[in-house]
Design a protein around this motif. Sequence first.
Motif: not given
Length: 547
Positions: A360-388
């Motif tokens: 269920k969480l995965n479904d919500i997550s997929a839905n939430e991510l599908s609403r991000l703009s390219a710039e938001e997605m970039l920031a999200f992925l970059k934050d993750w990559a910086d740490e992990y």
Amino acid sequence: MNTEKLAERLFPEQYPPLASYEDKYPPRNLSKGAEVTRLAPSPTGFIHLGNLFVAIANERIAHQSGGILYLRIEDTDEKRKVDGAVEAVKNALRYFDIKFDEGAEIEGDNTYAPWYQRQRAEIYRAFVKELVKKGRAYPCFCTEDELSALREKQTAEKRITGYYGEFAACRALSEEEIYRRLDAGLPYVIRLKSSGDPEHKLKFHDEIKGEISVTENDQDVVILKSDGIPTYHFAHAIDDHFMRTTLVIRGEEWLSSLPIHIELFQTLGFERPRYGHNCSLMKQDGETRRKLSKRKDPELSLEFYRQEGYFARAVKVYMLTLLNSNFEEWYLKNPEKPLEEFRFSVNKMGKSGALFDLNKLNDISANELSRLSAEEMLAFLKDWADEYGTDGQRAYFKDEEYMLRVLNLCMGTGGKKRRKDFVTARQAMEFIRYFFEEESRRDEYRVDAQTKNAILKSFGEKYSYSDDAQTWFSKVKEVAASLGFAAETKDYKANPEAYKGSVADVAEVLRIALTGRANTPDLWTVMQILGEEVSRKRLQKATEERA
Ligand code: GLU
């Protein structure tokens, strides 16, 4: 028994008058209805979903009511303490946007500090001294061995185990005996002299569970350990009072301690905060439901969500779904609104186990991510990559323009057709990997090596980077036709015997050669993003591969 004298002997140090603590930590000046809530973790280094579950509830209740959320560190148990644990708690909760107003390592008002229980020894001791003075607490010299012998005896006699009533040996020590033992330097703890009667049931209003019946405590619990540090039970009562807590939402595993807490507040003469015991997070395990377990379920640890790169808002949405029965409906109507706009209510919290389902969480997550703009997605992925992420993954962000093109293509950011299959940053980063690094082949060619090489060679000769999508595709069709594949899928379908395969099979060979995968977004665009040099290099390399 001269309890006054005993108190002085046990606590020779002089403390300020108890009433002065009331002045030092005055009632908070908040508007009516404002709730003061807290999170009071032990610094064990393990912060889990259950902590987040109650943290979200406490945060919402405090801030929605114009109140305060503070962070107190319950470090009375030295053995369980882990270095860096407070930072870990703060980082984990910051990721989920839980903002404390005050507390340990929080910039804020320090009127009610210190926030670490170990730094509050004086105030605890002052109150224990007072209880001894009043004959409501006494020293106990029983050794570990004596206590376990007692437990065994009680178990054998099918009695309730513990230090109470007739079994509370040190309760009955004569004055002479106490002083003899003190003079001999024997170690001791201080116990509460309980006045409860287990035959009595109390009616108790739990903010979440409603009216419940609680058996009075009759255990002479330890309030001060032999090292002079209080137990959690005692410390929390002092702290919740002097930090002026109004509402405690905590896990239902604390329900069994409630009788002790009720008696402690009564004995200390403090008004109790209201309590709400929140249901546990359960997991479906075959036919049965069980509590999420630290050992079996990696998803219990909050670190899991950050390591995998779950979108914090998605986790919060799911937690809120489990916390408040009317949240889901609100969220469906207001998918993009800040979650703070939802009106959280304690009386909509579940009374019994909440089923936690990662899908269920995965479904919500997929839905939430599908609403991000390219710039938001970039920031999200970059934050993750910086740490992990790996060094390689961090390098993906060197050319942000390039990354945005990749995201637009792979996730449909910016376009109308959004893909809804990205759940975590880790997964998305894996997905886009072939744009940045050479991939080892994941999917097998479905044609033989000779045919594969013929396709790659022929296409390589025709290919030009400047071809538009249509020209590009007509060239793929030419390659198909020249090597015995149907240039049109419908021709192949009408007469499969006549061909080696269709243009789709030819395109698949190119796809695997270029990306290592049989499934990718539009291949022409992929090649446009990769650029001519990289595309040619990969086609060439694939020709050299044996399979
Ligand atoms: N220190 C306790 C814990 O680690 C807090 C219990 C409470 O909230 O009263 O969970």
